[in-house]
Design a protein around this motif. Structure first.
Motif, PDB file in Angstrom:
ATOM      1  N   SER A 160      -4.853   2.049  12.376  1.00  0.00           N
ATOM      2  CA  SER A 160      -3.800   1.676  11.440  1.00  0.00           C
ATOM      3  C   SER A 160      -2.756   2.777  11.323  1.00  0.00           C
ATOM      4  O   SER A 160      -1.550   2.508  11.261  1.00  0.00           O
ATOM      5  CB  SER A 160      -4.400   1.367  10.068  1.00  0.00           C
ATOM      6  OG  SER A 160      -5.245   0.238  10.128  1.00  0.00           O
ATOM      7  N   TYR A 168       0.815  -1.209   0.000  1.00  0.00           N
ATOM      8  CA  TYR A 168       0.000   0.000   0.000  1.00  0.00           C
ATOM      9  C   TYR A 168       0.846   1.254   0.000  1.00  0.00           C
ATOM     10  O   TYR A 168       0.365   2.345   0.307  1.00  0.00           O
ATOM     11  CB  TYR A 168      -0.996   0.016   1.163  1.00  0.00           C
ATOM     12  CG  TYR A 168      -0.430  -0.173   2.552  1.00  0.00           C
ATOM     13  CD1 TYR A 168      -0.721  -1.323   3.266  1.00  0.00           C
ATOM     14  CD2 TYR A 168       0.376   0.777   3.149  1.00  0.00           C
ATOM     15  CE1 TYR A 168      -0.229  -1.514   4.532  1.00  0.00           C
ATOM     16  CE2 TYR A 168       0.862   0.600   4.420  1.00  0.00           C
ATOM     17  CZ  TYR A 168       0.556  -0.551   5.112  1.00  0.00           C
ATOM     18  OH  TYR A 168       1.045  -0.728   6.382  1.00  0.00           O
ATOM     19  N   THR A 186      -0.193  -5.581   2.133  1.00  0.00           N
ATOM     20  CA  THR A 186      -1.628  -5.776   2.312  1.00  0.00           C
ATOM     21  C   THR A 186      -1.931  -7.259   2.224  1.00  0.00           C
ATOM     22  O   THR A 186      -1.682  -7.884   1.184  1.00  0.00           O
ATOM     23  CB  THR A 186      -2.429  -5.014   1.245  1.00  0.00           C
ATOM     24  OG1 THR A 186      -2.150  -3.618   1.357  1.00  0.00           O
ATOM     25  CG2 THR A 186      -3.927  -5.246   1.427  1.00  0.00           C
ATOM     26  N   PRO A 200      -1.831   4.794   2.007  1.00  0.00           N
ATOM     27  CA  PRO A 200      -2.976   4.805   2.924  1.00  0.00           C
ATOM     28  C   PRO A 200      -3.463   6.222   3.188  1.00  0.00           C
ATOM     29  O   PRO A 200      -2.695   7.186   3.120  1.00  0.00           O
ATOM     30  CB  PRO A 200      -2.410   4.167   4.203  1.00  0.00           C
ATOM     31  CG  PRO A 200      -0.935   4.364   4.108  1.00  0.00           C
ATOM     32  CD  PRO A 200      -0.601   4.311   2.656  1.00  0.00           C
ATOM     33  N   ARG A 241      -9.174   3.057  10.545  1.00  0.00           N
ATOM     34  CA  ARG A 241      -8.163   3.841   9.830  1.00  0.00           C
ATOM     35  C   ARG A 241      -7.241   4.564  10.812  1.00  0.00           C
ATOM     36  O   ARG A 241      -6.022   4.615  10.613  1.00  0.00           O
ATOM     37  CB  ARG A 241      -8.839   4.858   8.914  1.00  0.00           C
ATOM     38  CG  ARG A 241      -9.450   4.271   7.657  1.00  0.00           C
ATOM     39  CD  ARG A 241     -10.006   5.366   6.775  1.00  0.00           C
ATOM     40  NE  ARG A 241     -10.441   4.860   5.483  1.00  0.00           N
ATOM     41  CZ  ARG A 241     -10.898   5.628   4.498  1.00  0.00           C
ATOM     42  NH1 ARG A 241     -10.983   6.939   4.683  1.00  0.00           N
ATOM     43  NH2 ARG A 241     -11.272   5.107   3.356  1.00  0.00           N
TER      44      ARG A 241
END
Length: 343
Positions: A307, A7, A99, A13, A304
């Protein structure tokens, strides 16, 4: 597996927090661990490592963690691990930047393929779902997608591991309640590899430790002991329900998740520095209108944010809501609303 998906680069991200917000979440997590603490079973084997580390421990097992101890554990934890397939010839890698998509996780009910009605899951359902996931190239590994509802707990948990192993060649995530089931899974995985040392070198599965929010039962610490001594990668993973078992705000719920995960991380690093542990807890929310687990936009935002916090620490994020869908339930609810509105 095939070429790993990352990612970084063109699909970076989406960060939802500012730098000061990340620091505020971490400060709240450290404060929660240091002032409120995390409860462990006072009879468990966790007490001695915590005493030796300088934690303050109450008579009922509430452990309060010095901030520098938590930070040292975060810094010492393994940052990547390879999880090998059944043959030991190919692997997926958990690290910041990759990922990985895996099935999940231990559903009690399934929708019957004939009637569409929900019913208790069976061994045949588990085998079928696993074979479908095994055939899908975008699925990198398999977690136990559903339970065997009619089997006693220990025997059923062992049979779940056997069923998944028998129906996929992909790497696994496993979770169970009884330590005897975990011991059996480790023994079977070691036999497939050719021995315990070979399993340590090429782990076949990672294990999800499932404490309650801010509360580790004795079985949870037994799981951590077993995994660390046998080289099984660990994912502390609680479901922290905002409005029930945690504050309803996104930031406070997230702090509860991180505090629970970091407590397990500290414990693992006291047993063996450098062992791989990452954070997999899932912040969810109660729907005040229905008292059901809801708040899907809040869940996504919290996931989110979690993360992003973990990436800031160089730790691979582990999420629990990718692909989550309540499609059939919401469709039925929509139809019910339409029917009511037209009466």
């Amino acid at each position: 597996m095939a070429e790993p998906r990352t990612y970084h680069g063109g699909a970076a991200p989406h960060d939802v927090l500012g730098e000061s917000d990340v620091e505020a979440v971490m400060d709240a997590t450290f404060q929660l661990m240091g002032e409120v603490g995390v409860k462990f079973d006072p009879k468990s084997r966790a007490m001695d490592p915590f005493y030796d580390a300088g934690c303050t421990i109450s008579s009922d097992g509430i452990v309060r963690f010095p901030r520098d101890l938590v930070q040292r554990a975060i810094d010492s934890a393994g940052r990547s691990v390879k999880l090998w397939d059944r043959s030991g010839e190919d692997f997926i890698e958990f690290s910041d930047g990759h990922t990985i998509l895996m099935t999940g996780v231990t559903c009690l009910n399934v929708l019957d393929l004939e009637s569409g009605a929900p019913r208790p899951a069976t061994r045949e359902d588990l085998a079928t779902i696993t074979r479908v996931a095994d055939a899908l190239g975008e699925i990198d590994g398999i977690c136990v997608p559903c339970k065997i509802a009619d089997r006693p707990e220990v025997e059923g948990e062992i049979e779940e591991f056997v069923t998944v192993v028998s129906n996929t060649t992909k790497p696994l995530t496993y979770l169970c309640n009884d330590s005897r089931a975990l011991e059996a899974a480790i023994e079977m995985a070691a036999a497939l590899r050719g021995g315990p040392d070979q399993l340590k070198e090429r782990p076949y599965f990672c294990f999800m430790v499932t404490p309650l929010p801010l509360n580790y039962l004795e079985q949870n610490t037994d799981h951590i002991f077993l995994c660390v001594e046998t080289g099984i990668p660990l994912f502390p993973c609680t479901t922290s329900v905002g409005g029930v078992a945690a504050p309803v705000t996104i930031a406070a719920n997230l702090a509860h998740c991180l505090a629970t995960d970091f407590a397990g991380l500290v414990f693992s690093q006291r047993l063996e520095e450098g062992s791989f542990v990452t954070c997999g807890s899932v912040p969810v929310f109660i729907d005040p209108a229905t008292a059901e687990m809801g708040g899907f936009p809040e869940m996504v935002l919290a996931e989110r944010a979690k993360s992003q916090v973990l990436r800031s620490l160089g730790m691979p994020p582990c999420g629990g809501i990718a692909g989550v869908s309540a499609g059939r339930r919401e469709f039925d609810r929509y139809n019910a609303c339409i029917a009511t509105a037209t009466m």
